[in-house]
Scaffold this active site. Structure first.
Site, short mmCIF file in Angstrom:
data_model
loop_
_atom_site.label_atom_id
_atom_site.label_comp_id
_atom_site.label_asym_id
_atom_site.label_seq_id
_atom_site.Cartn_x
_atom_site.Cartn_y
_atom_site.Cartn_z
N ASP A 256 0.82 -1.20 0.00
CA ASP A 256 0.00 0.00 0.00
C ASP A 256 0.86 1.26 0.00
OD1 ASP A 256 -2.64 1.41 0.55
OD2 ASP A 256 -1.50 2.02 2.31
N GLU A 289 1.30 -0.18 -4.96
CA GLU A 289 0.52 1.04 -5.16
C GLU A 289 1.51 2.18 -4.98
OE1 GLU A 289 -3.26 3.59 -3.44
OE2 GLU A 289 -1.98 2.48 -2.07
#
Length: 583
Positions: A256, A289
């Site tokens: 993330d 990401e």
């Protein structure tokens, strides 16, 4: 599986002893306190470590007593007894007898990702019950939103504070292993979303005895940045990743928001150590990401990145929305879509609306280096009302964009429920204490004040149980006539992908993408077997002229076209996918 050295946390050796290790450089004394109050002093080391070994079996509960005043869970707890403030529990990963013991994963090019929230599907057991239907649909990998223990029983997972402990509200570590084992038996990969850029706001005690875990000179949206310059901090997160890969046998990690991690060399070390920990025969996939669009990382241990650029431009073309980050994609949107299809990233060093350059050149990367999606937890749940794309766009345009997503050579990602036309929202939900819950509610209300689309609307309160329940998919709608029609649509596209694209994705490359008219593009790729894949897409409300298909071309899929003739134009909101033999 051979033992591997560990320092953070508690682990059980083959002789029945549990080894405890805590990095607490600010502490004078540390003891292991057991469930009955019995205490065992931990031996200090000059580098801030405290360690001991006790004759404790799996399931034993414990906490750490810092300086005889602060009682805390293990920050590397493998299992929690009672949420983030309660005791930790010794876990033995060897207790699970794997039925899929010979599973080696699947190659990346076969991946069709399905992102899901475990809690909203009924915990680990609830997800396991849905695996056969996902396999039948054509999904090849499930991606679990973050699992690390978070406060309360309702949370997206990005507020986790104990990243080694699968959240107890979803089930036990044994049930998670059972879920993964069942997935592997069905030929499904399992990915876990991990959060290494911050800790949540409730239950993180590290700053009280290991302040060097953070750096006060660099701040992120979540507070002081994690100090990845320190060896102990790096090892904490690398050991966490190794736990998922070795103890739970997951097939991939989605990292993330790595743009919030300042030390890029940490990411390279993480990738190197993970790949070195598994045999060459095992497929392990690391996905990023990364708002920075750092294409270099995708050739240095990471297989792909979530392509937010692709989503953002498609979302604008489907909905007309142009506020917030969509403003960076609204101007000259069709050319931007063409660049995405031909080169991967749209922003490759260009300046954004904030006046800062973003991204690096990506045209040299294969199409499979990009994960393409129309919906995910961010792009649905971070909307003020959590509304899904089906309620925001024309249905035919959405179906045509879905065909692009599933039949182009990029790796597709579905968000739970979209395959059966789910119209329920997926909203932001929490179960914080009352004070923190109110602060989150106010912050979220303020966050959307600048968006005219949501002016005057009440944002669903994240801490209210009803917000969570409204976000849990109603699977009865899946069995309705409308739900079955959507499932048939997705199933047809995924079967075509499996039959015609997947075997030939290795070696695939983008050739060209050109603008036909506002909202309409024609893109070509050469597959690994030399075939030419062509997708003509028209998301606009007017027809557009296209180049007729070659005589020997195979019309693979069409939506919005009246017959199977060789068309010279695309009707509004339609798509045509074709294959042509190589020269």
């Amino acid at each position: 599986m051979a033992e591997r050295p560990r320092r953070h946390g508690a682990w059980l050796d083959e002789h029945g002893h549990t080894h405890f290790a805590l990095w607490a450089p600010d502490a004078r004394t540390v003891a292991v306190q057991l469930e009955g109050g019995e205490r065992h002093a931990m031996a200090p080391a000059p580098d801030g470590w405290f360690a001991t070994r006790l004759a404790l079996e799996a399931g034993s509960a414990y906490r750490y007593l810092i300086d005889e005043r602060l009682l805390v869970p293990d920050p590397a707890s493998r299992s929690q007894v009672d949420d983030v403030h309660g005791p930790s529990r010794v876990d033995d990963p060897r207790a699970h007898v794997w039925r899929s013991d010979h599973w080696q994963g699947r190659p990346w090019h076969e991946t069709v990702l399905y992102e899901l929230h475990v809690g909203s599907l009924g915990g680990y057991a609830g997800v396991e019950a849905r695996l056969p239907a996902l396999r039948e649909l054509g999904v090849t990998a499930i991606e679990l939103m973050p699992l690390g223990e978070f406060p309360g029983g309702r949370n997206w997972g990005y507020d986790g504070v104990l990243p080694f402990a699968p959240d107890s509200s979803y089930g036990s570590p044994a049930q998670l292993r059972q879920l993964i084992d069942s997935a592997h038996q069905l030929g499904l990969m399992v990915f876990v979303d991990v959060v290494y850029n911050h800790f949540g706001p409730d239950g993180n005690y590290l700053g009280q005895y290991a302040s060097d875990f953070f750096r006060e000179d660099v701040h992120t949206p979540w507070g002081p940045a994690i100090d990845f310059r320190r060896r102990e901090v790096r090892d904490f997160f690398i050991e966490n990743a190794l736990m998922w890969v070795l103890d739970y046998r997951i097939d991939g990690l989605r990292l993330d928001a790595v743009h919030a991690i300042g030390e890029c060399d940490f990411l390279l070390e993480l990738a190197g150590r993970l790949h070195a920990a598994v045999p060459a025969s095992r497929h392990l996939h690391l996905v990023l990401e990364n708002e920075n669009n750092d294409a270099d990382l995708l050739q240095r241990g990471f297989v792909a990145q979530w392509n937010d650029d692709g989503h953002n431009v498609l979302h604008h073309l489907l909905t007309g929305e142009a506020e917030g980050y969509y403003a960076d994609f609204a101007e000259d949107a069709t050319h931007k879509l063409a660049r995405c299809l031909q080169e991967g990233f749209i922003y490759q060093g260009e300046t954004t609306r904030h006046g800062t350059p973003r991204g690096r050149v990506s045209a040299h990367l294969p199409p499979t280096a990009f994960v393409l999606f129309l919906q995910n937890h961010d792009q649905v749940g971070n909307r003020a009302l959590g509304d899904r794309l089906l309620g925001l766009s024309d249905v035919d345009a959405l179906k045509s964009a879905t065909a692009l997503m599933l039949l182009c050579p990029m790796i597709p990602l579905l968000f739970m429920g979209e395959e059966w036309g789910c119209e329920q929202p997926f909203q932001f939900f929490t179960s914080h204490n009352e004070e923190l819950g109110e602060a989150v509610r106010k912050g979220r209300q303020n966050e959307f004040r600048e968006f005219s689309l949501f002016a005057g609307q009440d944002i669903p309160p994240p801490n209210a149980p009803g917000t969570f329940h409204a976000s849990s998919p109603d699977h009865a709608a899946r069995d309705s006539a409308c739900g079955q029609q959507w499932l048939a649509f997705y199933g047809e596209l995924l079967r075509l992908r499996q039959r015609h694209l997947v075997p030939h994705l290795p070696g695939a490359r983008a050739e060209a993408a050109r603008v036909l008219a506002p909202g309409a593009v024609s893109a070509r790729w050469t597959l690994g077997n030399g075939q030419s894949l062509r997708i003509d897409l028209n998301l606009a409300a007017a027809p557009v002229a296209i180049e007729p298909l070659a005589e020997q071309a195979q019309r693979l899929f069409a939506h919005g076209l009246p017959d199977r003739s060789n068309p010279q134009q695309l009707p509004p909101r339609s798509v045509l996918v074709s294959l042509e033999a190589g020269v």
